[in-house]
Design a protein around this motif. Structure first.
Motif, PDB file in Angstrom:
ATOM      1  N   THR A  79       0.833  -1.197   0.000  1.00  0.00           N
ATOM      2  CA  THR A  79       0.000   0.000   0.000  1.00  0.00           C
ATOM      3  C   THR A  79       0.865   1.244   0.000  1.00  0.00           C
ATOM      4  OG1 THR A  79      -1.676  -1.171   1.306  1.00  0.00           O
ATOM      5  CG2 THR A  79      -1.854   1.229   1.183  1.00  0.00           C
ATOM      6  N   THR A  82       8.305   6.016   4.352  1.00  0.00           N
ATOM      7  CA  THR A  82       7.449   5.020   4.999  1.00  0.00           C
ATOM      8  C   THR A  82       6.888   5.598   6.285  1.00  0.00           C
ATOM      9  OG1 THR A  82       8.841   3.251   4.100  1.00  0.00           O
ATOM     10  CG2 THR A  82       7.361   2.659   5.908  1.00  0.00           C
ATOM     11  N   VAL A  83       5.683   5.228   6.625  1.00  0.00           N
ATOM     12  CA  VAL A  83       5.087   5.671   7.878  1.00  0.00           C
ATOM     13  C   VAL A  83       6.049   5.352   9.039  1.00  0.00           C
ATOM     14  CG1 VAL A  83       3.230   5.226   9.522  1.00  0.00           C
ATOM     15  CG2 VAL A  83       2.717   5.400   7.084  1.00  0.00           C
ATOM     16  N   PHE A 132      -3.291  -3.495   9.599  1.00  0.00           N
ATOM     17  CA  PHE A 132      -3.784  -2.650   8.515  1.00  0.00           C
ATOM     18  C   PHE A 132      -4.261  -3.476   7.322  1.00  0.00           C
ATOM     19  CE2 PHE A 132      -2.814  -0.590   4.448  1.00  0.00           C
ATOM     20  CZ  PHE A 132      -3.690   0.487   4.516  1.00  0.00           C
ATOM     21  N   ARG A 168       1.941  -3.301   6.102  1.00  0.00           N
ATOM     22  CA  ARG A 168       0.721  -4.119   6.202  1.00  0.00           C
ATOM     23  C   ARG A 168       0.498  -4.598   7.634  1.00  0.00           C
ATOM     24  NH1 ARG A 168       2.555  -9.654   3.016  1.00  0.00           N
ATOM     25  NH2 ARG A 168       4.075 -10.390   4.556  1.00  0.00           N
ATOM     26  N   LEU A 185       2.367   3.198  15.328  1.00  0.00           N
ATOM     27  CA  LEU A 185       2.864   4.501  14.914  1.00  0.00           C
ATOM     28  C   LEU A 185       3.897   5.039  15.895  1.00  0.00           C
ATOM     29  CD1 LEU A 185      -0.302   6.486  13.745  1.00  0.00           C
ATOM     30  CD2 LEU A 185       1.497   5.522  12.322  1.00  0.00           C
ATOM     31  N   LEU A 228       0.976  -2.763  10.355  1.00  0.00           N
ATOM     32  CA  LEU A 228       0.728  -1.621  11.237  1.00  0.00           C
ATOM     33  C   LEU A 228      -0.603  -1.813  11.960  1.00  0.00           C
ATOM     34  CD1 LEU A 228       1.415   1.312  12.148  1.00  0.00           C
ATOM     35  CD2 LEU A 228       0.117   2.091  10.153  1.00  0.00           C
ATOM     36  N   THR A 269      -4.034   8.767   9.397  1.00  0.00           N
ATOM     37  CA  THR A 269      -3.034   9.767   9.038  1.00  0.00           C
ATOM     38  C   THR A 269      -3.562  11.194   9.023  1.00  0.00           C
ATOM     39  OG1 THR A 269      -3.465   9.647   6.650  1.00  0.00           O
ATOM     40  CG2 THR A 269      -1.898   8.053   7.573  1.00  0.00           C
ATOM     41  N   SER A 293       4.630   4.816   1.969  1.00  0.00           N
ATOM     42  CA  SER A 293       4.352   3.386   2.131  1.00  0.00           C
ATOM     43  C   SER A 293       3.746   3.124   3.503  1.00  0.00           C
ATOM     44  CB  SER A 293       5.637   2.572   1.970  1.00  0.00           C
ATOM     45  OG  SER A 293       6.134   2.648   0.655  1.00  0.00           O
ATOM     46  N   ILE A 294       2.729   2.271   3.528  1.00  0.00           N
ATOM     47  CA  ILE A 294       2.046   1.933   4.774  1.00  0.00           C
ATOM     48  C   ILE A 294       2.273   0.448   5.058  1.00  0.00           C
ATOM     49  CG2 ILE A 294      -0.171   1.876   5.982  1.00  0.00           C
ATOM     50  CD1 ILE A 294      -1.111   4.065   4.046  1.00  0.00           C
ATOM     51  N   VAL A 339      -6.982   4.663   6.093  1.00  0.00           N
ATOM     52  CA  VAL A 339      -5.795   5.507   5.908  1.00  0.00           C
ATOM     53  C   VAL A 339      -6.078   6.940   6.342  1.00  0.00           C
ATOM     54  CG1 VAL A 339      -4.261   6.520   4.180  1.00  0.00           C
ATOM     55  CG2 VAL A 339      -4.807   4.090   4.088  1.00  0.00           C
TER      56      VAL A 339
END
Length: 574
Positions: free
Chosen positions: A179, A390-391, A227, A198, A407, A200, A249, A195-196, A245
């Protein structure tokens, strides 16, 4: 929908549909008899042909009507064409058509559209390739060329298509395996691909969803879930992932593009492979990836193995795989924007076919003409200002055996705020783009000494504590000793603004130079009065403000504590 029902036979190479017109000496697209054709009986002398009544586009160039086998008369000066070389001979000069390039992050979804000669007919053909999903109010219902936009690119682990039996979970309903949230700034000076992971941990909200039979259903959300469960599980569609998302965010998500394993294989094959770089040789039994150290070109199965392998790089985790995917996407972007691709009818047509067949998108961008508009807007962004990051995450403290991430509450919010407010992760000096008018002239002229600058700092929508952070910088690092924290502004501002009186212009230019404030951020007006009763300028930190160390011209380069790379640089996976 099979290939024949879309208007072409399976064994027709798109490149063979570009035929030289002996009357003009240029190559033109001629579709076969099974493809949709113009209803006109034949070409007119002018060479321009209207299409069906009510159509909003016209066929530019010559489309042969069904059954017409006799070519039009040649001009006397037209060159003879050797037999047997009409289909694959490269053009003698660049066609007059405009070609649009859209890349969209993730290992799975890219769009390239060629329009112009026989454009209307061919666009209708391509439109039959694209699948759409109605996500309701999860995104924007349309696309605007004048606004910032964010596209959520989803690569699923659903096993569909021949040759994909060995990938992923055979029982998977199609989770969010890869993602990337691609945000493009309103002024098109920069874009960020976020980028998130998977794994998370997020809260998945309730999702109103349209089922296959057309009925509506609300799928209950989940608290503290991975996620990747926001897609597929329980019938969750991409709209659920978009909502997840945005909730996690704070970044508005306008559209989505989704594809599965086949996309990366067909798209890399269409561009004749993508260059990748490895710091060490790889021989991965699970993904079957075998590559030497240094540069290699991968396509098809090798390309898919490259972006999916988890056991050949870093600590064999998903975060390291994300970095490899980002390097791959940057390389694919460079390849797709190269002259070799953009001037080749063969590659453009194969890429257009592969991309549209691979994609599922929301109804807001479901027309090929709209995808073309998206492509043209994204093409305006310089590759050096397209950032991959990336997050920011850390290991889940609730787990003994680390399997998921959460996070990083110190690093993630400033990054999310920067993206939401069009702040670039690279240095972009937007004042260079401003017209040579009174706005740009505000930066020109003498500058006062920093010690002479008198300014009040207000917080007008920036994160809490921002005014004090800015004050510390001005006083301790920049020598602006006559500055003070004035607290919260009476109203919220989207953009950071410096207001000053005419006799303070030299002070304003000095402060703008220190902070990287553009001419458009300078507002000639009235002087304020500071706590000592003296005239002072007013610096109001708006919602675009992310950090005291960031330039105020829309660049957060060096200010945010995140790893990033840019699309113009070659990166070697390690």
């Amino acid at each position: 929908m099979d290939a024949q029902s879309r208007g072409r036979a399976d064994d027709v190479d798109p490149a063979d549909q570009w035929i030289i017109n002996p009357a003009t000496g240029e190559y033109e697209l001629r579709l076969g008899s099974s493809a949709p054709q113009s209803p006109l009986p034949g070409p007119r002398r002018s060479g321009h042909h209207p299409v069906n009544a009510g159509a909003d586009a016209a066929v530019s160039g010559r489309v042969r009507a069904p059954g017409r086998e006799v070519p039009p008369p040649r001009r006397r000066d037209a060159p003879e064409v050797p037999p047997g070389r009409r289909g694959n001979r490269p053009p003698q000069r660049r066609p007059r058509t405009r070609k649009a390039l859209l890349w969209a992050g993730g290992a799975m979804a890219f769009v390239v559209l060629a329009t112009g000669t026989a454009g209307y007919v061919y666009l209708k053909h391509l439109e039959g390739n694209v699948h759409t999903t109605d996500v309701g109010d999860a995104g924007s219902g349309d696309f605007s060329k004048d606004e910032a936009f964010s596209i959520l690119v989803l690569g699923t682990d659903k096993r569909t298509g021949a040759g994909n039996e060995g990938y992923g979970d055979k029982n998977s309903v199609g989770h969010a395996d890869t993602t990337i949230l691609l945000h493009v700034s309103q002024d098109r000076t920069n874009a960020t691909a976020l980028s998130i992971p998977r794994d998370l941990i997020v809260d998945i909200p309730d999702c109103p969803t349209t089922l296959e039979d057309g009925t509506r259903k609300v799928i209950p959300g989940l608290q503290g879930a991975r996620f990747n469960r926001s897609l597929g599980e329980g019938g969750r569609d991409p709209g659920c992932t978009m909502r997840t998302v945005e909730e996690a965010t704070g970044i508005p998500v306008d559209h989505f593009m989704m594809a599965d394993f086949n996309a990366v294989k067909t798209l890399t094959t269409a561009v004749d492979g993508v260059k990748v770089c490895l710091q060490h040789a790889v021989d991965d039994r699970q993904s079957k990836l075998r590559l030497p150290a240094g540069e290699s070109t991968v396509a098809g199965e090798d390309a898919l193995a490259f972006v999916r392998t988890r056991h050949s790089f870093g600590n064999e985790g998903d975060l390291d795989r994300i970095k490899v995917q980002q390097h791959f996407l940057a390389s694919l972007m460079r390849k797709m924007s190269s002259g070799d691709t953009l001037t080749s009818p063969t590659r453009l047509l194969k890429l257009a076919e592969a991309a549209t067949e691979a994609l599922t998108v929301d109804t807001g961008i479901g027309k090929v003409s709209t995808l073309k508009d998206v492509a043209l807007e994204l093409k305006k962004v310089p590759t050096k200002n397209i950032s991959f990051t990336t997050v920011p995450v850390r290991d889940n403290p609730a787990e003994t055996v680390k399997a998921t991430v959460v996070l990083d509450e110190a690093k993630a919010p400033p990054l999310f705020a920067a993206i939401a407010n069009d702040v670039s992760l690279t240095e972009v000096k937007r004042q260079k783009k401003e017209k040579k008018t009174a706005v740009a002239a505000r930066l020109k002229g003498p500058k006062a000494e920093a010690s002479e600058v008198r300014v009040q700092v207000f917080n007008g929508g920036a994160p809490s504590g921002s005014a004090q952070q800015m004050l510390n910088r001005l006083q301790l690092e920049e020598g602006v000793s006559k500055s003070e924290n004035a607290g919260n502004a009476p109203k919220t501002l989207k953009r950071t603004t410096l207001e000053y009186a005419p006799d303070q212009a030299d002070q304003a230019r000095r402060l703008a130079d220190i902070l990287g404030l553009s001419g458009s951020g300078m507002k000639p007006g009235e002087s304020a009065t500071n706590s000592q009763g003296l005239p002072a300028m007013t610096l109001t930190l708006g919602e675009d403000f992310t950090d005291a160390g960031a330039r105020l011209d829309g660049s957060a380069a060096g200010a945010l504590d995140v790893e990033k790379s840019t699309a113009d640089k070659v990166q070697c996976a390690s």
